[in-house]
Design a protein around this motif. Structure first.
Motif, mmCIF file in Angstrom:
data_model
loop_
_atom_site.group_PDB
_atom_site.id
_atom_site.type_symbol
_atom_site.label_atom_id
_atom_site.label_comp_id
_atom_site.label_asym_id
_atom_site.label_seq_id
_atom_site.Cartn_x
_atom_site.Cartn_y
_atom_site.Cartn_z
ATOM 1 N N ASP A 55 6.716 11.777 -2.575
ATOM 2 C CA ASP A 55 5.553 10.892 -2.444
ATOM 3 C C ASP A 55 4.744 11.024 -3.729
ATOM 4 O O ASP A 55 4.007 11.988 -3.937
ATOM 5 C CB ASP A 55 4.717 11.294 -1.218
ATOM 6 C CG ASP A 55 3.483 10.395 -1.051
ATOM 7 O OD1 ASP A 55 3.113 9.720 -2.026
ATOM 8 O OD2 ASP A 55 2.889 10.390 0.039
ATOM 9 N N ILE B 222 2.623 8.732 -4.786
ATOM 10 C CA ILE B 222 1.600 7.687 -4.689
ATOM 11 C C ILE B 222 0.367 8.062 -5.517
ATOM 12 O O ILE B 222 -0.231 7.218 -6.177
ATOM 13 C CB ILE B 222 1.288 7.426 -3.200
ATOM 14 C CG1 ILE B 222 2.484 6.686 -2.586
ATOM 15 C CG2 ILE B 222 -0.030 6.676 -3.004
ATOM 16 C CD1 ILE B 222 2.522 6.648 -1.069
ATOM 17 N N GLN B 223 0.034 9.338 -5.518
ATOM 18 C CA GLN B 223 -1.121 9.784 -6.320
ATOM 19 C C GLN B 223 -0.685 10.333 -7.688
ATOM 20 O O GLN B 223 -1.405 10.215 -8.663
ATOM 21 C CB GLN B 223 -1.884 10.864 -5.551
ATOM 22 C CG GLN B 223 -3.302 11.040 -6.038
ATOM 23 C CD GLN B 223 -4.170 11.824 -5.066
ATOM 24 O OE1 GLN B 223 -4.808 12.772 -5.460
ATOM 25 N NE2 GLN B 223 -4.213 11.444 -3.814
ATOM 26 N N GLU C 140 4.793 15.793 -1.623
ATOM 27 C CA GLU C 140 4.023 15.375 -2.797
ATOM 28 C C GLU C 140 4.260 16.469 -3.854
ATOM 29 O O GLU C 140 3.956 17.624 -3.577
ATOM 30 C CB GLU C 140 2.529 15.355 -2.493
ATOM 31 C CG GLU C 140 2.072 14.397 -1.416
ATOM 32 C CD GLU C 140 0.736 14.861 -0.811
ATOM 33 O OE1 GLU C 140 -0.315 14.545 -1.370
ATOM 34 O OE2 GLU C 140 0.767 15.547 0.228
ATOM 35 N N SER D 193 0.857 -1.189 0.000
ATOM 36 C CA SER D 193 0.000 0.000 0.000
ATOM 37 C C SER D 193 0.885 1.228 0.000
ATOM 38 O O SER D 193 2.119 1.130 0.188
ATOM 39 C CB SER D 193 -0.873 0.022 1.260
ATOM 40 O OG SER D 193 -0.036 0.235 2.392
ATOM 41 N N GLY D 194 0.231 2.386 -0.139
ATOM 42 C CA GLY D 194 0.956 3.643 -0.101
ATOM 43 C C GLY D 194 1.525 3.913 1.276
ATOM 44 O O GLY D 194 2.705 4.255 1.430
ATOM 45 N N ALA D 195 0.688 3.741 2.292
ATOM 46 C CA ALA D 195 1.144 4.029 3.651
ATOM 47 C C ALA D 195 2.341 3.160 4.021
ATOM 48 O O ALA D 195 3.271 3.619 4.687
ATOM 49 C CB ALA D 195 -0.002 3.810 4.636
ATOM 50 N N LYS E 299 -1.189 3.113 -5.630
ATOM 51 C CA LYS E 299 -2.357 3.436 -6.469
ATOM 52 C C LYS E 299 -2.248 2.860 -7.886
ATOM 53 O O LYS E 299 -2.292 1.651 -8.038
ATOM 54 C CB LYS E 299 -2.586 4.948 -6.474
ATOM 55 C CG LYS E 299 -3.020 5.450 -5.076
ATOM 56 C CD LYS E 299 -3.675 6.799 -5.140
ATOM 57 C CE LYS E 299 -3.881 7.412 -3.780
ATOM 58 N NZ LYS E 299 -5.139 7.069 -3.153
ATOM 59 N N PHE F 112 -0.705 14.796 2.671
ATOM 60 C CA PHE F 112 -1.370 13.552 3.069
ATOM 61 C C PHE F 112 -0.460 12.390 2.694
ATOM 62 O O PHE F 112 -0.098 12.232 1.533
ATOM 63 C CB PHE F 112 -2.734 13.396 2.383
ATOM 64 C CG PHE F 112 -3.463 12.174 2.871
ATOM 65 C CD1 PHE F 112 -4.226 12.220 4.021
ATOM 66 C CD2 PHE F 112 -3.355 10.957 2.201
ATOM 67 C CE1 PHE F 112 -4.874 11.085 4.505
ATOM 68 C CE2 PHE F 112 -3.998 9.815 2.673
ATOM 69 C CZ PHE F 112 -4.763 9.893 3.831
ATOM 70 N N HIS F 113 -0.107 11.579 3.708
ATOM 71 C CA HIS F 113 0.800 10.467 3.441
ATOM 72 C C HIS F 113 0.259 9.124 3.905
ATOM 73 O O HIS F 113 0.977 8.124 3.821
ATOM 74 C CB HIS F 113 2.166 10.750 4.072
ATOM 75 C CG HIS F 113 2.831 11.976 3.520
ATOM 76 N ND1 HIS F 113 3.291 12.066 2.221
ATOM 77 C CD2 HIS F 113 3.064 13.203 4.078
ATOM 78 C CE1 HIS F 113 3.804 13.270 2.010
ATOM 79 N NE2 HIS F 113 3.679 13.989 3.116
ATOM 80 N N GLY F 114 -0.981 9.103 4.409
ATOM 81 C CA GLY F 114 -1.548 7.800 4.779
ATOM 82 C C GLY F 114 -1.952 7.736 6.236
ATOM 83 O O GLY F 114 -1.783 8.682 6.996
ATOM 84 N N VAL G 57 5.362 4.688 2.696
ATOM 85 C CA VAL G 57 5.776 5.835 3.518
ATOM 86 C C VAL G 57 6.515 5.326 4.763
ATOM 87 O O VAL G 57 7.576 5.840 5.133
ATOM 88 C CB VAL G 57 4.557 6.709 3.906
ATOM 89 C CG1 VAL G 57 4.973 7.829 4.848
ATOM 90 C CG2 VAL G 57 3.880 7.281 2.659
HETATM 91 C C1 PLP Z 1 0.035 11.170 -1.653
HETATM 92 C C2 PLP Z 1 -0.429 9.969 -0.884
HETATM 93 N N1 PLP Z 1 0.401 9.341 -0.058
HETATM 94 C C3 PLP Z 1 0.033 8.248 0.634
HETATM 95 C C4 PLP Z 1 -1.248 7.755 0.543
HETATM 96 C C5 PLP Z 1 -1.630 6.525 1.312
HETATM 97 O O1 PLP Z 1 -1.801 5.451 0.459
HETATM 98 P P1 PLP Z 1 -2.660 4.160 0.906
HETATM 99 O O2 PLP Z 1 -4.074 4.601 1.072
HETATM 100 O O3 PLP Z 1 -2.446 3.169 -0.209
HETATM 101 O O4 PLP Z 1 -2.069 3.683 2.188
HETATM 102 C C6 PLP Z 1 -2.164 8.388 -0.304
HETATM 103 C C7 PLP Z 1 -3.562 7.899 -0.399
HETATM 104 O O5 PLP Z 1 -4.463 8.583 -0.778
HETATM 105 C C8 PLP Z 1 -1.762 9.524 -1.029
HETATM 106 O O6 PLP Z 1 -2.601 10.169 -1.847
#
Ligand code: PLP
Length: 388
Positions: free
Chosen positions: A204, A206-207, A171, A90-92, A233, A119-121, A95
């Motif tokens: 980051d 992730i998005q 981000e 996952s994203g979190a 994602k 936002f990092h999770g 991180v």
């Molecule tokens: C920039 C960013 N980092 C981290 C996350 C966390 O990812 P996850 O929901 O897969 O844990 C998200 C989720 O929306 C995100 O947008």
């Protein structure tokens, strides 16, 4: 558990930019799975990869090798910078991995500068890194060592440096924070600061990653390289998989036994990553993303001239935010009633992350419904549409 704000919609099937509810109603989705289905729901090449790989082997423990993990890592490194890859679920989790990597690399330095509204999770480390108090309330004490600075303020970053600072986490475009785009100058400024003070620059993505902004990774717009990049994602085309890419010397501080994840980098997940790269390359997705960006921005800037409820339209590629002077949530509901799915973040910023494979016809139809909803919201906000 009751952790999600739910819309009254039961989805059972998806294809491309369309989803169907349990009663068979069809919806156009401009926000597929919070960016997870960046290539659309059930892309046939991702489906083919899943079916094929599932019939061979789904999971292999990380005490052994399998060729797809190597191939997926190679693809990621070739598309970004020379480094090594750790796969997550996952994203979190990506991180969290970056936090551990940073601390170990820092040898006693452990502070990470993070941005307001980032936002990092939701896991404890990622939550501590997140620059929004509203998500943290009730979960204190948080993990120490995150220094929050105002968004897009290089002087504030410099002022926050201490002898314990080890990294800057950003981000390139804040997603949940309201589609706020970091300028190339700001990212270049951060890069220079990291070089000068021997800090890690952690992107980051992730998005923003995997083509979303019109380049494979958003940092590439600024012609810099981060030291560490986080992905999830769209990376798995719908399948849950994340990745941390770190420059070699940095990655090497994590030695056997210092970090692990049981599921991470499974053959099934890696087959999906390879399928996603194949689609991005063969379907010329980046080009489409740029073309559709121009189309969307043209339409919205025209609309902005007519509707005073639109404060600003911003974004890159197919990551678009429309900041309103009014609450955007009723507009999300109005669109849903017309069978269009969009998102609202920070209460007044409508966010679009359409599948990068959306067709022009679908996009135009979706924009038409969306515009109608904005026009009626403007009317009921007693701010009638004015032609200039
Ligand atoms: C920039 C960013 N980092 C981290 C996350 C966390 O990812 P996850 O929901 O897969 O844990 C998200 C989720 O929306 C995100 O947008």
């Amino acid at each position: 558990m009751n952790t999600y704000v739910r819309s009254p919609l039961v989805l059972t099937k998806g294809k491309g930019s369309r989803v169907w509810d349990v009663e068979g109603h069809e919806y156009l989705d401009l926000f597929p799975g919070w960016g997870v289905s960046g290539l659309g729901y059930n892309h046939p090449w991702v489906m083919r990869a899943i079916r094929g790989q599932a019939s061979r082997i789904i999971h292999v423990s990380n005490n052994y090798y399998h060729p797809l993990q190597w191939r997926a890592a190679k693809k990621l490194v070739d598309a970004s910078f020379d480094g090594k890859v750790f796969f997550t679920n996952s994203g979190a989790e990506a991180v969290e991995t970056a936090i551990k990597l940073t601390r170990r690399w820092g040898k006693g330095r452990y502070e990470i500068i993070v941005m307001e509204r980032s936002f990092h999770g939701r896991t404890t480390g990622a939550l501590s890194a997140t620059g929004q108090t509203k998500y943290q309330e009730g979960f204190e004490p948080l993990l120490p060592g995150f220094i929050r600075v105002p968004w897009h303020d290089l002087e504030a970053v410099k002022a926050a440096l201490t002898p314990k600072t080890c990294a800057i986490l950003i981000e390139p475009i804040q997603g949940e924070g309201g589609v706020r785009v970091a300028s190339a100058e700001f990212l270049q400024g951060l890069r220079a600061l990291c070089d000068e003070r021997q800090l890690l620059l952690i992107a980051d993505e992730i998005q923003t990653g995997m083509g979303r902004t019109g380049k494979m990774f958003a940092y590439q717009h600024a012609e810099i390289e981060p030291d560490v990049m986080l992905l999830a994602k769209t990376l798995g085309g719908g399948f849950p998989i994340g990745a941390v890419i770190a420059k070699r010397a940095i990655a090497d501080v994590l030695t056997p036994g210092t970090h692990a994840t049981t599921y991470g980098g499974s053959p099934l997940g890696c087959a999906c990553i390879l399928a996603v790269f194949e689609v991005l390359e063969k379907e010329q997705v980046l080009k489409r993303v740029q073309q559709f960006h121009t189309l969307i921005m043209k339409r919205f800037s025209k609309l902005q001239q007519r509707l005073s409820i639109i404060r600003e339209v911003r974004g890159k590629g197919l990551m678009i935010g429309i900041e309103l002077t009014i609450d955007g949530r009723p507009i999300v509901e109005a669109c849903r009633a017309k069978r269009l799915l969009i998102n609202c973040t920070q209460e007044n910023i409508l966010r679009l992350l359409p599948a990068m494979t959306i067709t022009k016809v679908q996009l135009e139809r979706a924009l038409f419904i969306f515009e109608q909803a904005l026009v009626s919201a403007a009317k009921s906000a007693h701010q009638p549409a004015v032609s200039r």
